[in-house]
Design an enzyme around this catalytic site. Structure first.
Site, short mmCIF file in Angstrom:
data_model
loop_
_atom_site.label_atom_id
_atom_site.label_comp_id
_atom_site.label_asym_id
_atom_site.label_seq_id
_atom_site.Cartn_x
_atom_site.Cartn_y
_atom_site.Cartn_z
N GLY A 133 -12.31 -4.61 1.28
CA GLY A 133 -13.75 -4.33 1.28
C GLY A 133 -14.13 -3.41 0.13
O GLY A 133 -15.18 -3.60 -0.50
N ARG A 169 0.81 -1.22 0.00
CA ARG A 169 0.00 0.00 0.00
C ARG A 169 0.84 1.27 0.00
O ARG A 169 0.39 2.31 -0.47
CB ARG A 169 -0.96 -0.01 1.20
CG ARG A 169 -2.17 -0.88 0.95
CD ARG A 169 -3.09 -0.93 2.15
NE ARG A 169 -4.41 -1.43 1.77
CZ ARG A 169 -5.38 -1.66 2.63
NH1 ARG A 169 -5.19 -1.45 3.92
NH2 ARG A 169 -6.55 -2.10 2.21
N LYS A 194 -14.42 -12.95 8.91
CA LYS A 194 -15.82 -12.65 9.20
C LYS A 194 -16.68 -12.37 7.98
O LYS A 194 -16.18 -11.95 6.94
CB LYS A 194 -15.87 -11.40 10.10
CG LYS A 194 -15.42 -11.68 11.51
CD LYS A 194 -15.81 -10.52 12.39
CE LYS A 194 -15.91 -10.96 13.85
NZ LYS A 194 -16.60 -9.99 14.67
N GLY A 211 -5.84 -6.66 2.12
CA GLY A 211 -4.51 -6.69 2.69
C GLY A 211 -3.95 -8.08 2.87
O GLY A 211 -2.83 -8.38 2.45
C1 3PG Z 1 -8.73 -1.84 4.99
O1 3PG Z 1 -7.65 -2.21 5.42
O2 3PG Z 1 -9.63 -2.64 4.67
C2 3PG Z 1 -8.95 -0.38 4.79
O3 3PG Z 1 -7.82 0.35 5.14
C3 3PG Z 1 -10.17 0.09 5.55
O4 3PG Z 1 -10.00 -0.13 6.91
P1 3PG Z 1 -11.27 -0.34 7.84
O5 3PG Z 1 -11.87 -1.65 7.42
O6 3PG Z 1 -10.76 -0.33 9.24
O7 3PG Z 1 -12.22 0.81 7.56
#
Ligand code: 3PG
Ligand code: MG
Length: 391
Positions: free
Chosen positions: A372, A36, A196, A349
């Protein structure tokens, strides 16, 4: 086709507020995968070449609106300086910072945006404070664009159309992901895992309408198996999502939803004394916990991936950070990389980390910095951070 304003639309050089997603995986203060950060280097380089100064802002983890050193971006500052080959100034907070002295080419990293509760509540007054730090706004935080947070949504609105745009990374993400959703190549196989279901429900429901096959693994599979009355022993189960899982399994949408037929189980994750493979039809014993998909499942999912024309993968098949439970995830990476005919996309990630660890990343069509976010985008949902930057 979604088109956003780009760097070419901005009055540069300028002092730039650069929103990135440096929410990188970290273990004991060490960054385990810097994708990233690396992916933002082209935009940073271009801005600096154009004579801009850059105020870099990101969230990290979920500190719940309070200052917490565990979630400091300080380790990221060091990594960014190393990758950039330049000094990175540091601001111990993200508001009330004096950026007026920044010169052409200077880069400053702000402390975690989520140390302020107003970031996640999309607070207007917080956005007003952030607005004071720069003259133009650039967003490359694709991974956070599904969040209507202050630095993602309220802030570019405050900057307005003439001084806000997406960076090179955001533009590339949208181009690739739109290519996939527009091309009608089939079969389209989605491979979903991770711990999850919560937070992935809506995109999951959209994906079963879009894909031909949805293969499920990881902790997510546990919940689906419980929904089918399989005894899952001590496995992680997302109780709140059981009803959704039942609905998805019972629905008559396009996709065939496929669950594991066998699992690798153990009594304990950190210190397993007994690791076994269990057939799902027999169920797990009370003390057993599922940590990976088993060999029969690997073979089945692998052959379905080999026959696919489009593959989208989000979330690992097990606790791949531990060697004993990494086989399923690594086999999926190999099956994807081995399918030279398919357009392959990996998002999230952990899945990205797994693909990089497998050494096969260069055989994947597109590695997305969004987890997401990529899931929601492919499923056709509107991302607040993208909508606000549309032409
Ligand atoms: C992620 O790692 O999915 C993004 O940086 C968003 O993070 P979050 O799910 O804590 O909003
Ligand atoms: Mg996440």
């Amino acid at each position: 086709m979604i088109e956003i304003r780009t760097l070419d639309d901005l009055p540069l050089p300028a002092r730039v507020f650069y929103r990135v997603d440096y929410n990188v995986p970290m273990e004991d203060g060490r960054i385990t995968d810097a994708t990233r950060i690396e992916e933002t280097l082209p935009t940073l380089k271009l801005l600096r070449e154009k004579g801009c100064s850059v105020v870099v802002a990101s969230h990290f983890g979920r500190p719940k609106g309070k200052r917490n050193e565990k979630y400091s971006l300080a380790p990221v500052r060091a990594k960014l300086a190393e990758l950039l080959g330049a000094d990175v100034q540091w601001a111990d907070d993200c508001v009330g910072v004096d950026t007026s002295g920044l010169k052409a080419g200077d880069v400053m990293l702000l402390e975690n945006l989520r140390f302020h509760a107003e970031e996640e509540s999309n607070g207007e007054s917080f956005a007003v404070e952030l607005r004071k730090l720069a003259d133009v706004y650039v967003n490359d935080a694709f991974g956070a664009c599904h969040r209507a947070h202050a630095s993602i949504e309220a802030l570019p609105r405050l900057f307005g159309k003439d001084t806000s745009a997406g960076g090179l990374l955001l533009r590339r993400e949208l181009q690739f992901l739109q290519q996939i959703t527009n091309v009608d190549q089939r079969p389209f196989v989605a491979l979903l895992g991770g711990a999850k279901i919560a937070g992935k429900i809506e995109p999951l429901e959209a994906l079963v309408k879009l894909a031909d096959t949805v293969l499920i693994g990881g902790g997510m599979a546990n919940t689906f198996l419980v929904a089918k009355d399989v005894e899952m022993g001590g496995s992680l189960v997302d109780q709140d999502s059981l009803e959704v899982a039942k609905r998805i399994l019972g629905g008559k949408e396009r996709a065939e939803v496929v669950l594991p037929v066998d699992l690798v189980v153990a009594d304990d994750l950190a210190n397993p004394t007994k690791i076994e493979t269990v057939d799902v039809e027999n169920g797990l014993e009370a003390a057993q916990k599922a940590f990976d998909i088993g060999p029969k499942t690997v073979a089945d999912y692998g052959s379905r991936l080999k026959a696919a024309k489009i593959i989208f993968w989000n979330g690992p098949m097990g606790v791949f950070e531990r060697e004993a439970f990494a086989k399923g995830t690594m086999a999926m990476a190999q099956a994807m990389a081995g399918n030279g005919d398919a357009t392959t996309v990996v998002g999230g990630g952990e899945s990205v980390e797994a693909v990089k660890a497998s050494g096969l990343a260069d055989r994947i069509t597109h590695i997305s910095t969004g987890g997401g976010a990529s899931l929601e985008f492919i499923a056709g949902e509107k991302l607040p951070g993208v909508e606000v930057l549309r032409k």
